[in-house]
Write a protein that holds these residues in place. Structure first.
Motif, short mmCIF file in Angstrom:
data_model
loop_
_atom_site.label_atom_id
_atom_site.label_comp_id
_atom_site.label_asym_id
_atom_site.label_seq_id
_atom_site.Cartn_x
_atom_site.Cartn_y
_atom_site.Cartn_z
N GLY A 11 38.88 -11.43 -18.37
CA GLY A 11 37.51 -11.69 -17.93
C GLY A 11 36.82 -12.57 -18.95
O GLY A 11 36.60 -12.15 -20.10
N GLY A 13 33.83 -14.35 -18.30
CA GLY A 13 32.52 -14.70 -17.75
C GLY A 13 31.46 -14.49 -18.82
O GLY A 13 31.71 -14.69 -20.02
N THR A 14 30.30 -14.05 -18.41
CA THR A 14 29.17 -13.88 -19.34
C THR A 14 29.59 -13.04 -20.55
O THR A 14 29.40 -13.46 -21.70
CB THR A 14 28.01 -13.18 -18.60
N ARG A 46 40.33 -15.97 -13.55
CA ARG A 46 40.94 -16.50 -12.31
C ARG A 46 41.24 -17.98 -12.43
O ARG A 46 42.30 -18.44 -12.03
CB ARG A 46 39.98 -16.27 -11.13
N ASP A 47 40.30 -18.74 -13.01
CA ASP A 47 40.41 -20.19 -12.98
C ASP A 47 40.72 -20.73 -14.39
O ASP A 47 39.84 -20.79 -15.26
CB ASP A 47 39.07 -20.75 -12.45
N LYS A 50 38.61 -23.91 -15.72
CA LYS A 50 37.15 -23.90 -15.91
C LYS A 50 36.77 -24.11 -17.38
O LYS A 50 37.38 -23.49 -18.27
CB LYS A 50 36.61 -22.55 -15.43
N ARG A 52 34.61 -23.18 -20.23
CA ARG A 52 33.79 -21.99 -20.49
C ARG A 52 32.94 -22.15 -21.76
O ARG A 52 32.33 -21.19 -22.21
CB ARG A 52 34.69 -20.75 -20.59
N MET A 81 36.27 -7.87 -16.51
CA MET A 81 36.31 -8.53 -15.21
C MET A 81 35.30 -7.93 -14.24
O MET A 81 34.67 -8.63 -13.45
CB MET A 81 37.71 -8.40 -14.60
N GLY A 82 35.20 -6.60 -14.24
CA GLY A 82 34.32 -5.92 -13.28
C GLY A 82 35.06 -5.54 -12.01
O GLY A 82 36.24 -5.88 -11.83
N ALA A 105 33.49 -2.84 -20.18
CA ALA A 105 32.04 -2.83 -19.91
C ALA A 105 31.77 -2.39 -18.48
O ALA A 105 30.67 -2.52 -17.97
CB ALA A 105 31.48 -4.24 -20.12
N GLU A 192 23.76 -8.87 -9.49
CA GLU A 192 25.21 -8.66 -9.38
C GLU A 192 25.69 -9.41 -8.14
O GLU A 192 24.90 -9.71 -7.23
CB GLU A 192 25.51 -7.15 -9.19
N GLY A 302 19.17 -4.93 -21.93
CA GLY A 302 20.10 -4.18 -21.09
C GLY A 302 21.22 -5.00 -20.52
O GLY A 302 22.10 -4.47 -19.85
N GLY A 304 23.14 -9.37 -20.48
CA GLY A 304 23.21 -10.70 -21.07
C GLY A 304 24.36 -10.85 -22.04
O GLY A 304 24.94 -9.86 -22.50
N THR A 308 25.47 -7.64 -24.56
CA THR A 308 26.60 -6.89 -24.01
C THR A 308 27.84 -7.09 -24.88
O THR A 308 28.60 -6.15 -25.14
CB THR A 308 26.85 -7.30 -22.54
P1 NAP Z 1 31.28 -12.46 -14.70
O1 NAP Z 1 30.42 -13.39 -15.45
O2 NAP Z 1 31.26 -12.48 -13.23
O3 NAP Z 1 32.78 -12.68 -15.22
C1 NAP Z 1 33.87 -12.02 -14.65
C2 NAP Z 1 35.13 -12.63 -15.22
O4 NAP Z 1 36.25 -11.93 -14.73
C3 NAP Z 1 35.33 -14.11 -14.85
O5 NAP Z 1 35.78 -14.82 -15.96
C4 NAP Z 1 36.40 -14.06 -13.77
O6 NAP Z 1 37.23 -15.19 -13.75
C5 NAP Z 1 37.18 -12.86 -14.22
N1 NAP Z 1 37.90 -12.23 -13.13
C6 NAP Z 1 37.38 -11.68 -12.02
N2 NAP Z 1 38.38 -11.23 -11.23
C7 NAP Z 1 39.53 -11.49 -11.88
C8 NAP Z 1 40.89 -11.30 -11.58
N3 NAP Z 1 41.25 -10.73 -10.43
N4 NAP Z 1 41.80 -11.69 -12.48
C9 NAP Z 1 41.43 -12.28 -13.64
N5 NAP Z 1 40.16 -12.50 -13.97
C10 NAP Z 1 39.23 -12.12 -13.10
O7 NAP Z 1 31.00 -10.94 -15.11
P2 NAP Z 1 30.25 -10.42 -16.42
O8 NAP Z 1 28.79 -10.49 -16.17
O9 NAP Z 1 30.80 -11.04 -17.62
O10 NAP Z 1 30.61 -8.86 -16.36
C11 NAP Z 1 31.85 -8.38 -16.77
C12 NAP Z 1 31.81 -6.85 -16.81
O11 NAP Z 1 30.80 -6.45 -17.70
C13 NAP Z 1 31.47 -6.18 -15.47
O12 NAP Z 1 32.12 -4.95 -15.38
C14 NAP Z 1 29.97 -5.98 -15.58
O13 NAP Z 1 29.50 -4.93 -14.76
C15 NAP Z 1 29.87 -5.60 -17.04
N6 NAP Z 1 28.56 -5.82 -17.63
C16 NAP Z 1 27.96 -7.02 -17.53
C17 NAP Z 1 26.75 -7.22 -18.14
C18 NAP Z 1 26.05 -8.54 -18.09
O14 NAP Z 1 24.94 -8.67 -18.63
N7 NAP Z 1 26.62 -9.59 -17.50
C19 NAP Z 1 26.12 -6.17 -18.83
C20 NAP Z 1 26.78 -4.94 -18.93
C21 NAP Z 1 28.01 -4.77 -18.33
P3 NAP Z 1 36.67 -16.68 -13.41
O15 NAP Z 1 35.69 -16.99 -14.48
O16 NAP Z 1 37.86 -17.56 -13.50
O17 NAP Z 1 36.07 -16.58 -12.06
#
Ligand code: NAP
Ligand code: HSE
Length: 428
Positions: A11, A13-14, A46-47, A50, A52, A81-82, A105, A192, A302, A304, A308
């Motif tokens: 994962g 992402g953010t 996944r990609d 990309k 990043r 990943m989530g 997370a 979300e 909470g 970002g 996080t």
């Molecule tokens: P996000 O930005 O949507 O990033 C998700 C990442 O997971 C992306 O890089 C995506 O790949 C990758 N991914 C998704 N499905 C996948 C798969 N099948 N195989 C491989 N990689 C995969 O999510 P995020 O905000 O960083 O959140 C990640 C986790 O942290 C989640 O559980 C979320 O609930 C938790 N969380 C997030 C925050 C927050 O502020 N964002 C705060 C607390 C907890 P691609 O980039 O290639 O699409």
């Protein structure tokens, strides 16, 4: 210096990118603090093409997170990943099954599978940690499992979803309706992928269920959380609550009673000048009450990238130092089943109704409330141009069963239009 601790991050992402940045930018500081280097050996998303905004060229790339979790050069699997099941769960199970520590997370996955994953971790002699899953950068898991471990916890409460707090405070400050602010939140990327997780109170309910498990030594019982989202909160509610000296917050409360574990996540009125009432934007606040310590309040970002990732690193650093805390603060096989109980604690309620503006309409409403043993403390009818009269009632303290009974009977009066909005008023 000890052997480096080798991470595999699934994962990017953010949160994942935030973790990569900390490890790249603060390598010396982290090594100084733990006595060993913390390195990333492999990543997955996944990609692969990309951009990043971080240099990933030094890390092996795996398209399959399960393959990443199983790599021999990965000591700790970092799941960012989530998704409550699917690849996140499969890869977590794979890592734990091989005796590798896991940092995640992912509150949704833990709310659904926390017990079985914790048992799996302990069976294989590894740890499963989730500081980032609850309240972003606030170190609430560490506080409960370590700093407050000498207390019997009596209550945990707080605002645990930044998106809902943003929406409610923005409606308040800009006087904008829910739909407009919801769209703003979407445009800002706050929501979300499935927005009902945020505005339906589900994400915050996941978090509350995890805190309850640690606080009360019970198995995670997300199904036992009474959930109510913010979708039906109108600008009228916000304005009228403010008029009476309150703010509306999506508030979670968990407490153990003689009947069982009460867990509720619902919009509530809190006094404007209370710490919760003053909480603005995406900020979270968690309040813990312990028998020895009294009340402890933690407040911070909470969500970002930075906040996080900061929480993810707290778990990684613990593992690097050899600090091994069980997932829910005690062995998973000692956690008791959580018997869900409906709140019997009395509180005042805010009720907003639309009434047909005819003689005797208010009397009919007052009669129904009286028949349910609900006494009216304050009542206002607002100026109106149309045929319907907006009416606001604040009750004296009453319990949830009385309120539900009255809400069921109100439509039968023939004077109530639509569904009344009823919110608890919490004295916090
Ligand atoms: P996000 O930005 O949507 O990033 C998700 C990442 O997971 C992306 O890089 C995506 O790949 C990758 N991914 C998704 N499905 C996948 C798969 N099948 N195989 C491989 N990689 C995969 O999510 P995020 O905000 O960083 O959140 C990640 C986790 O942290 C989640 O559980 C979320 O609930 C938790 N969380 C997030 C925050 C927050 O502020 N964002 C705060 C607390 C907890 P691609 O980039 O290639 O699409
Ligand atoms: N959607 C969540 C929130 C992200 O708004 O709080 C952090 O868990």
């Amino acid at each position: 210096m000890s052997q480096p601790l080798r991470l595999g991050i699934a994962g990017l992402g953010t949160v994942g990118v935030g973790v990569v940045k900390i490890i790249q930018h603060k390598a010396d500081m982290l090594a100084m603090r733990t006595g060993r280097d913390i390195v990333i050996t492999a990543v997955s998303a996944r990609d692969a093409s990309k951009d990043r905004g971080v240099d990933l060229s030094g890390y092996a790339w795996e398209t399959d997170p399960v393959a990443l979790a199983k790599r021999d050069d990965v000591d700790v699997f970092v799941e960012l990943m989530g998704g409550h099941d699917g690849p996140a769960k499969d890869a977590t199970v794979a890592a734990l099954g091989l005796g590798k520590d896991v940092v995640t997370a992912n509150k949704a996955m833990l709310a659904h599978y926390g017990q079985e994953l914790a048992v799996l971790a302990e069976t294989h002699g590894c740890v499963l940690r989730f500081e980032a899953a609850v309240a972003g950068g606030i170190p609430i898991i560490k506080s409960l499992t370590e700093g407050l471990a000498g207390n019997t916890i009596t209550r945990v409460m707080g605002v645990m979803n930044g998106t809902c707090n943003y929406i409610l405070t923005r409606m308040q400050s800009a006087g904008l309706p829910y739909d407009t602010v919801f769209q703003e939140a979407a445009d800002l990327g706050y929501l979300e992928a499935d927005p009902t997780l945020d505005v339906g109170g589900i994400d915050a309910g996941h978090k509350l269920s995890l805190l309850s498990s640690i606080a009360f030594g019970t198995m995670v019982n997300f199904d036992g959380v009474e959930l109510q989202g913010i979708e039906n909160i109108s600008i009228d509610d916000i304005v009228q609550a403010a008029d009476m000296g309150y703010r509306i917050k999506l508030l979670g409360v968990a407490q153990m009673t003689a009947e069982g574990l009460e867990q509720r996540m619902s919009p509530c009125l809190v006094p404007t000048n209370s710490p919760l009432g003053q909480l603005e934007g995406g900020t979270n606040m968690v309040v813990v009450e312990g028998d020895e310590v009294g009340q402890v309040v933690l407040r911070g970002a909470g969500a970002g990238e930075g906040p996080t990732a900061s929480a993810v690193m707290s778990d990684v650093l613990d593992i690097a130092r050899g600090t091994r805390i069980t997932t829910f603060g005690q062995p998973a096989n000692t956690l008791k089943p959580a018997q869900a109980a409906i709140s019997k604690i009395e509180c005042p309620y805010y009720i907003r109704l639309e009434l047909v503006d005819t003689p005797g309409a208010l009397a009919k409403v007052a009669t129904v409330l009286g028949q349910s043993d609900i006494s009216i403390k304050r009542m206002r009818q607002y100026d109106h141009d149309g045929e319907n009269a907006p009416v606001l009632i604040v009750t004296h303290r009453t319990d949830n069963a009385n309120l539900l009974q009255a809400l069921e009977k109100l439509p039968n009066t023939g004077v109530v239009i639509g569904t009344p909005v009823a919110l608890r008023i919490e004295d916090v």
